[in-house]
Scaffold this motif. Sequence first.
Motif, PDB file in Angstrom:
ATOM      1  N   VAL A   1       0.831  -1.207   0.000  1.00  0.00           N
ATOM      2  CA  VAL A   1       0.000   0.000   0.000  1.00  0.00           C
ATOM      3  C   VAL A   1       0.872   1.266   0.000  1.00  0.00           C
ATOM      4  CG1 VAL A   1      -1.671   1.341   1.343  1.00  0.00           C
ATOM      5  CG2 VAL A   1      -2.030  -1.100   0.983  1.00  0.00           C
ATOM      6  N   ILE A   2       1.936   1.269   0.773  1.00  0.00           N
ATOM      7  CA  ILE A   2       2.828   2.448   0.780  1.00  0.00           C
ATOM      8  C   ILE A   2       3.415   2.658  -0.627  1.00  0.00           C
ATOM      9  CG2 ILE A   2       4.915   3.495   1.741  1.00  0.00           C
ATOM     10  CD1 ILE A   2       4.471   1.847   4.280  1.00  0.00           C
ATOM     11  N   THR A   3       3.859   1.573  -1.240  1.00  0.00           N
ATOM     12  CA  THR A   3       4.403   1.665  -2.607  1.00  0.00           C
ATOM     13  C   THR A   3       3.346   2.238  -3.541  1.00  0.00           C
ATOM     14  OG1 THR A   3       5.721  -0.315  -2.183  1.00  0.00           O
ATOM     15  CG2 THR A   3       5.487   0.344  -4.478  1.00  0.00           C
ATOM     16  N   HIS A   4       2.127   1.719  -3.416  1.00  0.00           N
ATOM     17  CA  HIS A   4       1.024   2.149  -4.276  1.00  0.00           C
ATOM     18  C   HIS A   4       0.772   3.652  -4.139  1.00  0.00           C
ATOM     19  CE1 HIS A   4      -2.856   1.799  -6.369  1.00  0.00           C
ATOM     20  NE2 HIS A   4      -3.284   2.673  -5.484  1.00  0.00           N
ATOM     21  N   ILE A   5       0.732   4.124  -2.913  1.00  0.00           N
ATOM     22  CA  ILE A   5       0.431   5.548  -2.687  1.00  0.00           C
ATOM     23  C   ILE A   5       1.480   6.429  -3.366  1.00  0.00           C
ATOM     24  CG2 ILE A   5       0.304   7.353  -0.916  1.00  0.00           C
ATOM     25  CD1 ILE A   5      -0.965   5.192   0.925  1.00  0.00           C
ATOM     26  N   ILE A   6       2.749   6.063  -3.213  1.00  0.00           N
ATOM     27  CA  ILE A   6       3.806   6.895  -3.818  1.00  0.00           C
ATOM     28  C   ILE A   6       3.713   6.844  -5.341  1.00  0.00           C
ATOM     29  CG2 ILE A   6       6.296   7.230  -4.036  1.00  0.00           C
ATOM     30  CD1 ILE A   6       6.544   6.348  -1.157  1.00  0.00           C
ATOM     31  N   ILE A   7       3.405   5.683  -5.897  1.00  0.00           N
ATOM     32  CA  ILE A   7       3.258   5.557  -7.352  1.00  0.00           C
ATOM     33  C   ILE A   7       2.117   6.450  -7.848  1.00  0.00           C
ATOM     34  CG2 ILE A   7       2.401   3.974  -9.142  1.00  0.00           C
ATOM     35  CD1 ILE A   7       5.272   3.504  -8.678  1.00  0.00           C
ATOM     36  N   VAL A   8       0.999   6.437  -7.119  1.00  0.00           N
ATOM     37  CA  VAL A   8      -0.154   7.227  -7.553  1.00  0.00           C
ATOM     38  C   VAL A   8       0.141   8.730  -7.468  1.00  0.00           C
ATOM     39  CG1 VAL A   8      -2.548   7.824  -6.997  1.00  0.00           C
ATOM     40  CG2 VAL A   8      -1.850   5.436  -7.090  1.00  0.00           C
ATOM     41  N   MET A   9       0.987   9.104  -6.531  1.00  0.00           N
ATOM     42  CA  MET A   9       1.339  10.522  -6.428  1.00  0.00           C
ATOM     43  C   MET A   9       2.100  11.016  -7.656  1.00  0.00           C
ATOM     44  SD  MET A   9       2.198  10.466  -2.428  1.00  0.00           S
ATOM     45  CE  MET A   9       3.037  11.944  -2.131  1.00  0.00           C
ATOM     46  N   GLY A  10       2.599  10.086  -8.433  1.00  0.00           N
ATOM     47  CA  GLY A  10       3.181  10.489  -9.720  1.00  0.00           C
ATOM     48  C   GLY A  10       4.682  10.605  -9.730  1.00  0.00           C
ATOM     49  N   VAL A  11       5.223  10.863 -10.908  1.00  0.00           N
ATOM     50  CA  VAL A  11       6.672  10.838 -11.093  1.00  0.00           C
ATOM     51  C   VAL A  11       7.358  11.936 -10.285  1.00  0.00           C
ATOM     52  CG1 VAL A  11       8.506  11.145 -12.775  1.00  0.00           C
ATOM     53  CG2 VAL A  11       6.510   9.795 -13.355  1.00  0.00           C
ATOM     54  N   ARG A  12       6.867  13.164 -10.428  1.00  0.00           N
ATOM     55  CA  ARG A  12       7.574  14.263  -9.789  1.00  0.00           C
ATOM     56  C   ARG A  12       7.348  14.308  -8.294  1.00  0.00           C
ATOM     57  NH1 ARG A  12       8.679  19.684 -13.158  1.00  0.00           N
ATOM     58  NH2 ARG A  12      10.864  19.524 -12.624  1.00  0.00           N
ATOM     59  N   LYS A  13       6.072  14.306  -7.918  1.00  0.00           N
ATOM     60  CA  LYS A  13       5.761  14.462  -6.494  1.00  0.00           C
ATOM     61  C   LYS A  13       6.103  13.211  -5.712  1.00  0.00           C
ATOM     62  CE  LYS A  13       1.867  17.652  -6.400  1.00  0.00           C
ATOM     63  NZ  LYS A  13       0.482  17.396  -6.815  1.00  0.00           N
ATOM     64  N   GLY A  14       5.774  12.053  -6.295  1.00  0.00           N
ATOM     65  CA  GLY A  14       5.967  10.807  -5.563  1.00  0.00           C
ATOM     66  C   GLY A  14       7.392  10.310  -5.620  1.00  0.00           C
TER      67      GLY A  14
ATOM     68  N   HIS B   1       7.394  -1.255  -9.540  1.00  0.00           N
ATOM     69  CA  HIS B   1       5.975  -0.997  -9.780  1.00  0.00           C
ATOM     70  C   HIS B   1       5.832  -0.002 -10.933  1.00  0.00           C
ATOM     71  CE1 HIS B   1       1.764  -0.165  -9.111  1.00  0.00           C
ATOM     72  NE2 HIS B   1       1.707  -0.845  -7.981  1.00  0.00           N
ATOM     73  N   GLU B   2       6.696   0.989 -10.977  1.00  0.00           N
ATOM     74  CA  GLU B   2       6.614   2.031 -12.003  1.00  0.00           C
ATOM     75  C   GLU B   2       6.796   1.461 -13.423  1.00  0.00           C
ATOM     76  OE1 GLU B   2       5.686   5.109 -11.926  1.00  0.00           O
ATOM     77  OE2 GLU B   2       6.271   5.682 -13.958  1.00  0.00           O
ATOM     78  N   VAL B   3       7.634   0.438 -13.567  1.00  0.00           N
ATOM     79  CA  VAL B   3       7.830  -0.171 -14.889  1.00  0.00           C
ATOM     80  C   VAL B   3       6.477  -0.650 -15.429  1.00  0.00           C
ATOM     81  CG1 VAL B   3       8.930  -2.058 -16.153  1.00  0.00           C
ATOM     82  CG2 VAL B   3      10.150  -0.933 -14.314  1.00  0.00           C
ATOM     83  N   ILE B   4       5.710  -1.324 -14.562  1.00  0.00           N
ATOM     84  CA  ILE B   4       4.423  -1.872 -15.016  1.00  0.00           C
ATOM     85  C   ILE B   4       3.397  -0.756 -15.163  1.00  0.00           C
ATOM     86  CG2 ILE B   4       2.903  -3.851 -14.745  1.00  0.00           C
ATOM     87  CD1 ILE B   4       4.604  -4.779 -12.398  1.00  0.00           C
ATOM     88  N   THR B   5       3.369   0.172 -14.196  1.00  0.00           N
ATOM     89  CA  THR B   5       2.386   1.258 -14.246  1.00  0.00           C
ATOM     90  C   THR B   5       2.560   2.101 -15.510  1.00  0.00           C
ATOM     91  OG1 THR B   5       2.429   1.360 -11.849  1.00  0.00           O
ATOM     92  CG2 THR B   5       1.433   3.230 -12.970  1.00  0.00           C
ATOM     93  N   ALA B   6       3.808   2.434 -15.843  1.00  0.00           N
ATOM     94  CA  ALA B   6       4.052   3.251 -17.028  1.00  0.00           C
ATOM     95  C   ALA B   6       3.556   2.521 -18.266  1.00  0.00           C
ATOM     96  CB  ALA B   6       5.546   3.561 -17.159  1.00  0.00           C
ATOM     97  N   TYR B   7       3.805   1.202 -18.330  1.00  0.00           N
ATOM     98  CA  TYR B   7       3.356   0.431 -19.481  1.00  0.00           C
ATOM     99  C   TYR B   7       1.829   0.425 -19.571  1.00  0.00           C
ATOM    100  CZ  TYR B   7       1.645  -3.667 -21.916  1.00  0.00           C
ATOM    101  OH  TYR B   7       0.914  -4.497 -22.723  1.00  0.00           O
ATOM    102  N   VAL B   8       1.161   0.038 -18.486  1.00  0.00           N
ATOM    103  CA  VAL B   8      -0.297  -0.093 -18.534  1.00  0.00           C
ATOM    104  C   VAL B   8      -0.950   1.261 -18.820  1.00  0.00           C
ATOM    105  CG1 VAL B   8      -2.369  -0.667 -17.190  1.00  0.00           C
ATOM    106  CG2 VAL B   8      -0.365  -2.151 -17.095  1.00  0.00           C
TER     107      VAL B   8
ATOM    108  N   SER C   1      -5.632   6.081 -16.806  1.00  0.00           N
ATOM    109  CA  SER C   1      -4.997   7.015 -15.885  1.00  0.00           C
ATOM    110  C   SER C   1      -3.985   6.235 -15.037  1.00  0.00           C
ATOM    111  CB  SER C   1      -6.037   7.659 -14.982  1.00  0.00           C
ATOM    112  OG  SER C   1      -6.568   6.701 -14.101  1.00  0.00           O
ATOM    113  N   ARG C   2      -2.974   6.938 -14.519  1.00  0.00           N
ATOM    114  CA  ARG C   2      -1.982   6.285 -13.661  1.00  0.00           C
ATOM    115  C   ARG C   2      -2.653   5.620 -12.481  1.00  0.00           C
ATOM    116  NH1 ARG C   2       3.501   7.256 -13.629  1.00  0.00           N
ATOM    117  NH2 ARG C   2       3.643   6.775 -11.426  1.00  0.00           N
ATOM    118  N   LYS C   3      -3.676   6.304 -11.964  1.00  0.00           N
ATOM    119  CA  LYS C   3      -4.355   5.828 -10.778  1.00  0.00           C
ATOM    120  C   LYS C   3      -4.998   4.467 -11.017  1.00  0.00           C
ATOM    121  CE  LYS C   3      -6.789   8.426  -7.290  1.00  0.00           C
ATOM    122  NZ  LYS C   3      -7.576   9.632  -7.075  1.00  0.00           N
ATOM    123  N   LYS C   4      -5.712   4.389 -12.136  1.00  0.00           N
ATOM    124  CA  LYS C   4      -6.426   3.156 -12.446  1.00  0.00           C
ATOM    125  C   LYS C   4      -5.430   2.038 -12.750  1.00  0.00           C
ATOM    126  CE  LYS C   4     -10.287   1.612 -15.229  1.00  0.00           C
ATOM    127  NZ  LYS C   4     -10.942   1.892 -16.521  1.00  0.00           N
TER     128      LYS C   4
END
Length: 459
Positions: A153-166, A323-330, A337-340
Amino acid sequence: MKRDRVTLGGKLSAVLVAAGSAVGLGNIWRFPYIAGENGGGAFLLIYIFCIMLLGFPVLLAEFSIGRHTRKNAVGAYRSLSKRWTFLGYNAVLSPFVILGSYFVVAGWTLEYLVVSLTGGITNYVSSAANEQLFNDFAISPVRPIIYTLIFIVITHIIIVMGVRKGIERSAKFLMPLLLVVLAVLAVRSVTLPGGTEGIKFFFKPDFSKVTAATFLNAMGQSFFSLSIGLGCMITYASYFKRDTNLTATTSNVIILDTFVAILASTVIFPAVFSAGIAPEAGASLVFITLPSIFNTMQLPWLWSSAFFLLLGVAALTSTISLHEVITAYVSEEWHMSRKKAARIITGLLIVLASAASLSVGIGRDYTLFGMTLFDLLDSLTADILLPIGGLCTAIFTGWFMDRRILREQITNGQSRHLFVYRTVAILLKYVCPVLLTVIFLYNLGFFSLLTNIFVSLQH
Ligand code: TRP
């Protein structure tokens, strides 16, 4: 379109973010125990040799692909060559495999952090007691899964916050913190009675323990530690600025990553020798042997909390990158959206990591190829996916990718670093493929098969 892609802010960000991915359980937990099993100082020398011959060129090649294409791993390979798109899929699927077991170990660090903060660490008084406590915890069906879930969940939250902020902000804050805590612990550890023995073990090479396997372990470790072979660094470099100096970034990441591994060993080996524990203790070194070492110090809970916080922090910046490798791809390829995208991936990871966690305890009897799910995920990564990924990356960039791309990226379109470009091109074309083929065949048991055939022919 291309111009709209987010890029990282300051000059240091590229280095910090990439080093955040590289520095993880691989440096602090895996490196010291592999070094311990392989004779200490001699392993360190061979490791540095591998980092220079394999790590440097492959990392620079991944950075070049990422910044040139400015796409996720699949999009990157597809835009360079349709035929090599499979490498992109390998890059997107492998993080699932790594994260399945990585999240479990990351969860353990949280349990140990909580135990340390609540003072429970004083129960860890001997190696035998610690082993018992560790097993009781790891085998129970609920507690480890809860910690693993918290970590996800912590990983998820930072990923959702995005590249710059997270990602950027957490790396900027967490990396320096990590170096400070490690340095303080190293000073404490070296000054323990008998601690200098550990320093000698780690810095004085004993070549009598070096075998062929030492070279192979060092090569595998260098890949795992630098986060290369899976397109992790391709994805991160797609956010780099056009004027980021890739050669300097590669050197700095490598220096930081190696420095943390050495610093972690400087914490662990003096402490191990001071407590009279064998440095070959293996994978349990951190969770089973270190707690009793903290108990020989003043304020054990403080040292122990600092150490496990650090291990958790290092693991977190690595899980984010995977996580970002997969999120960026999807999100990019499936137009979501990044969130979804992150939500779907996190859901899958929860299922996989929970299963892996259970496979250490109550699910121990369900095995595939004689391994539990946890061991299977772990060995699939180190033995198969990383060597294949690295080998293909080197072959692709060395033989098939337009040379001008590599040259343009390394030199930033100028004439500086031409020497680096030429050297890296040769390493990618000849040295890496040969060395990596050797690792891969070794891991498949090819050489022991050959030896067996040879031996049976002699009889
Ligand atoms: N390098 C990280 C560590 O040392 C783990 C990691 C993150 C990784 N991303 C990766 C390993 C990509 C291989 C490929 O713990």
